[in-house]
Design a protein around this motif. Structure first.
Motif, PDB file in Angstrom:
ATOM      1  N   GLU A 188       0.950  -1.192  -0.017  1.00 10.85           N
ATOM      2  CA  GLU A 188      -0.184   0.098  -0.101  1.00 10.85           C
ATOM      3  C   GLU A 188       0.942   1.397  -0.005  1.00 10.85           C
ATOM      4  O   GLU A 188       1.941   1.221   0.205  1.00 10.85           O
ATOM      5  CB  GLU A 188      -0.863  -0.004   1.329  1.00 10.85           C
ATOM      6  CG  GLU A 188      -0.242  -0.160   2.442  1.00 10.85           C
ATOM      7  CD  GLU A 188      -1.151  -0.254   3.772  1.00 10.85           C
ATOM      8  OE1 GLU A 188      -2.338  -0.137   3.780  1.00 10.85           O
ATOM      9  OE2 GLU A 188      -0.407  -0.944   4.929  1.00 10.85           O
ATOM     10  N   ASN A 193      -4.508   2.665   0.464  1.00  9.00           N
ATOM     11  CA  ASN A 193      -4.539   1.526  -0.433  1.00  9.00           C
ATOM     12  C   ASN A 193      -4.514   1.665  -1.905  1.00  9.00           C
ATOM     13  O   ASN A 193      -4.919   2.643  -2.138  1.00  9.00           O
ATOM     14  CB  ASN A 193      -5.810   0.646  -0.070  1.00  9.00           C
ATOM     15  CG  ASN A 193      -6.062   0.156   1.341  1.00  9.00           C
ATOM     16  OD1 ASN A 193      -6.934   0.869   2.128  1.00  9.00           O
ATOM     17  ND2 ASN A 193      -5.038  -0.438   1.826  1.00  9.00           N
ATOM     18  N   PHE A 195      -5.559   0.373  -5.850  1.00  9.51           N
ATOM     19  CA  PHE A 195      -6.121  -0.529  -7.037  1.00  9.51           C
ATOM     20  C   PHE A 195      -5.467  -0.324  -8.227  1.00  9.51           C
ATOM     21  O   PHE A 195      -5.002   0.693  -8.576  1.00  9.51           O
ATOM     22  CB  PHE A 195      -7.653  -0.261  -6.978  1.00  9.51           C
ATOM     23  CG  PHE A 195      -8.377  -0.449  -5.687  1.00  9.51           C
ATOM     24  CD1 PHE A 195      -9.336  -1.705  -5.953  1.00  9.51           C
ATOM     25  CD2 PHE A 195      -8.305   0.107  -4.565  1.00  9.51           C
ATOM     26  CE1 PHE A 195      -9.989  -2.090  -4.879  1.00  9.51           C
ATOM     27  CE2 PHE A 195      -9.251  -0.270  -3.601  1.00  9.51           C
ATOM     28  CZ  PHE A 195     -10.125  -1.505  -3.642  1.00  9.51           C
ATOM     29  N   THR A 204      -6.555  -5.528  -6.193  1.00  9.77           N
ATOM     30  CA  THR A 204      -5.970  -4.759  -5.073  1.00  9.77           C
ATOM     31  C   THR A 204      -5.435  -6.061  -4.240  1.00  9.77           C
ATOM     32  O   THR A 204      -5.813  -7.128  -4.286  1.00  9.77           O
ATOM     33  CB  THR A 204      -7.221  -4.079  -4.241  1.00  9.77           C
ATOM     34  OG1 THR A 204      -6.655  -3.108  -3.248  1.00  9.77           O
ATOM     35  CG2 THR A 204      -8.298  -4.887  -3.597  1.00  9.77           C
ATOM     36  N   THR A 215     -12.116   2.891   3.378  1.00 10.17           N
ATOM     37  CA  THR A 215     -12.443   3.286   1.869  1.00 10.17           C
ATOM     38  C   THR A 215     -12.204   2.442   0.902  1.00 10.17           C
ATOM     39  O   THR A 215     -12.853   2.203  -0.251  1.00 10.17           O
ATOM     40  CB  THR A 215     -11.562   4.618   1.594  1.00 10.17           C
ATOM     41  OG1 THR A 215     -11.679   5.711   2.832  1.00 10.17           O
ATOM     42  CG2 THR A 215     -11.915   5.226   0.329  1.00 10.17           C
ATOM     43  N   ARG A 216     -11.183   1.391   0.979  1.00  6.47           N
ATOM     44  CA  ARG A 216     -10.969   0.152   0.276  1.00  6.47           C
ATOM     45  C   ARG A 216     -12.202  -0.576   0.214  1.00  6.47           C
ATOM     46  O   ARG A 216     -12.676  -0.987  -0.976  1.00  6.47           O
ATOM     47  CB  ARG A 216      -9.906  -0.196   0.763  1.00  6.47           C
ATOM     48  CG  ARG A 216      -9.434  -1.919   0.272  1.00  6.47           C
ATOM     49  CD  ARG A 216      -8.357  -2.540   0.907  1.00  6.47           C
ATOM     50  NE  ARG A 216      -7.934  -3.712   0.199  1.00  6.47           N
ATOM     51  CZ  ARG A 216      -8.517  -4.883   0.508  1.00  6.47           C
ATOM     52  NH1 ARG A 216      -9.867  -5.061   1.465  1.00  6.47           N
ATOM     53  NH2 ARG A 216      -8.111  -5.969  -0.061  1.00  6.47           N
ATOM     54  N   LYS A 220     -14.865  -1.459  -2.906  1.00  6.47           N
ATOM     55  CA  LYS A 220     -15.189  -2.949  -3.395  1.00  6.47           C
ATOM     56  C   LYS A 220     -16.727  -2.961  -3.566  1.00  6.47           C
ATOM     57  O   LYS A 220     -17.230  -3.489  -4.091  1.00  6.47           O
ATOM     58  CB  LYS A 220     -14.670  -3.873  -2.449  1.00  6.47           C
ATOM     59  CG  LYS A 220     -13.070  -4.113  -2.471  1.00  6.47           C
ATOM     60  CD  LYS A 220     -12.574  -5.009  -1.635  1.00  6.47           C
ATOM     61  CE  LYS A 220     -13.387  -6.470  -1.739  1.00  6.47           C
ATOM     62  NZ  LYS A 220     -12.765  -7.584  -0.594  1.00  6.47           N
ATOM     63  N   CYS A 230     -13.983  -7.084  -9.315  1.00 13.43           N
ATOM     64  CA  CYS A 230     -12.522  -6.484  -8.642  1.00 13.43           C
ATOM     65  C   CYS A 230     -12.041  -7.637  -7.791  1.00 13.43           C
ATOM     66  O   CYS A 230     -12.685  -8.654  -6.840  1.00 13.43           O
ATOM     67  CB  CYS A 230     -13.138  -5.620  -7.262  1.00 13.43           C
ATOM     68  SG  CYS A 230     -12.016  -4.915  -6.473  1.00 13.43           S
ATOM     69  N   GLU A 232      -8.950  -9.621  -5.332  1.00 13.50           N
ATOM     70  CA  GLU A 232      -7.952  -9.481  -4.441  1.00 13.50           C
ATOM     71  C   GLU A 232      -7.182 -10.607  -4.558  1.00 13.50           C
ATOM     72  O   GLU A 232      -7.358 -11.676  -4.534  1.00 13.50           O
ATOM     73  CB  GLU A 232      -8.644  -9.518  -2.930  1.00 13.50           C
ATOM     74  CG  GLU A 232      -9.378  -8.551  -2.568  1.00 13.50           C
ATOM     75  CD  GLU A 232      -9.658  -8.563  -0.907  1.00 13.50           C
ATOM     76  OE1 GLU A 232      -8.904  -8.629  -0.158  1.00 13.50           O
ATOM     77  OE2 GLU A 232     -10.914  -8.228  -0.435  1.00 13.50           O
ATOM     78  N   CYS A 249      -6.670   4.961  -2.807  1.00  9.91           N
ATOM     79  CA  CYS A 249      -8.158   5.345  -1.868  1.00  9.91           C
ATOM     80  C   CYS A 249      -7.827   5.413  -0.296  1.00  9.91           C
ATOM     81  O   CYS A 249      -7.065   4.557   0.157  1.00  9.91           O
ATOM     82  CB  CYS A 249      -9.279   4.479  -2.174  1.00  9.91           C
ATOM     83  SG  CYS A 249      -8.948   2.800  -1.671  1.00  9.91           S
TER      84      CYS A 249
END
Length: 296
Positions: A188, A193, A195, A204, A215-216, A220, A230, A232, A249
């Motif tokens: 990060e 974080n 993306f 991400t 916010t992450r 999502k 999205c 991970e 973000c």
């Protein structure tokens, strides 16, 4: 930036008082060892009035951070939220950044606190990055190994790592630092974080070596609403540099586009990227212009 003046009011252990008249003990564990937990929360002026975005989630995380660090948390979170709204009113703040901090009483031993206090302050806040695209560099500093400190916790001491990385990046002429984990995977930024976009999908870093940002999580959720895939996963530096676009973000950052990583300039125009779509959707959400909350 001036965070308070002679009239600024803070909340401290159940009472409101002027920031200029407040003090703390110089023998506190938090001052000497960075043994404290905090949150960063945003308030927005909306057509429905002054609103704190995801207040409950932030105070839940504050309690969780304290639990992970063996710091007592004896407060009622709903009461803290009510007092935070009152704090905004007393300071006549609308678009604001809110900082709750749980700090420890005097104790020079390396053990659990003998007592704790809670402090909440707030100040005017605008776009953290000035609404510009950011130029990042991969830092020589790494995110701490989660076996050395709980990375899920938002602890004051953990942010020495962030300060060192950001300072080194700024000295080199970059806006922000991007840190890898101890295995060389993308982690990060110093306080946000990341993306990346590739072939119409967002990726991400997976949890474990990063702060699980609120916010992450919101990004999502917006992806689900907007039918954006999205994923991970552990992201390599090659995947980062071969992405179509990328963005950061966080509560302070909101959603900020990335122009470049070191020598690599992203070729996709920001306004044509998925990140730009997310940026607009996030702004509409926090300002309650579009009520995604009924869905997410």
């Amino acid at each position: 930036m001036k965070y308070y003046n002679a009239n600024t009011i803070i909340y401290l252990d159940g009472r409101f008082e002027k920031a200029a008249d407040s003090s703390t003990d110089l023998y506190g564990q938090s001052l000497h060892y960075g043994y404290a937990a905090f949150e960063g929360i945003r308030a927005y002026k909306t057509h429905n009035g002054n609103r704190i975005f995801k207040a409950a989630a932030h105070f839940d995380r504050l309690e969780h951070s304290c639990k992970l660090a063996n710091i007592p948390f004896p407060w009622d979170k709903q009461e803290l939220i009510r007092e935070t709204y009152k704090l905004l009113t007393l300071n006549k703040l609308k678009d604001a950044y809110i900082r709750p901090l749980v700090f420890c009483h005097p104790n020079m031993k390396l053990n659990q606190p003998v007592g704790v206090s809670i402090f909440i302050c707030a100040w005017d806040w605008d776009a953290y990055s000035g609404n510009k695209l950011l130029n990042l560099t991969i830092s020589d500093y790494e995110r701490p190994n989660p076996k050395s400190t709980p990375m899920e916790a938002k602890l004051s001491g953990n942010y020495v790592n962030s300060i060192l990385a950001t300072t080194a990046a700024n000295i080199k002429g970059y806006d922000e630092a991007l840190l890898l984990d101890m295995n060389g995977f993308v982690a990060e930024a110093s306080g946000a974080n990341i993306f990346i976009e590739k072939d119409g999908k967002l990726y991400t870093p997976s949890l474990g070596n990063i702060l699980p940002g609120i916010t992450r999580a919101t990004v999502k959720e917006l992806c689900t609403v907007l039918d954006i895939e999205c994923i991970e996963k552990k992201l390599t530096v090659d995947e980062l540099k071969n992405a179509d676009s990328a963005f950061l973000c966080g509560t302070a950052t909101e959603v900020a586009g990335i122009a470049s990583i070191d020598e690599v300039v992203y070729r996709t125009m920001w306004r044509e990227s998925i990140g730009y779509t997310i940026q607009r959707a996030y702004k509409n959400l926090v300002l309650e212009k579009v009520n995604y909350e009924v869905i997410i």
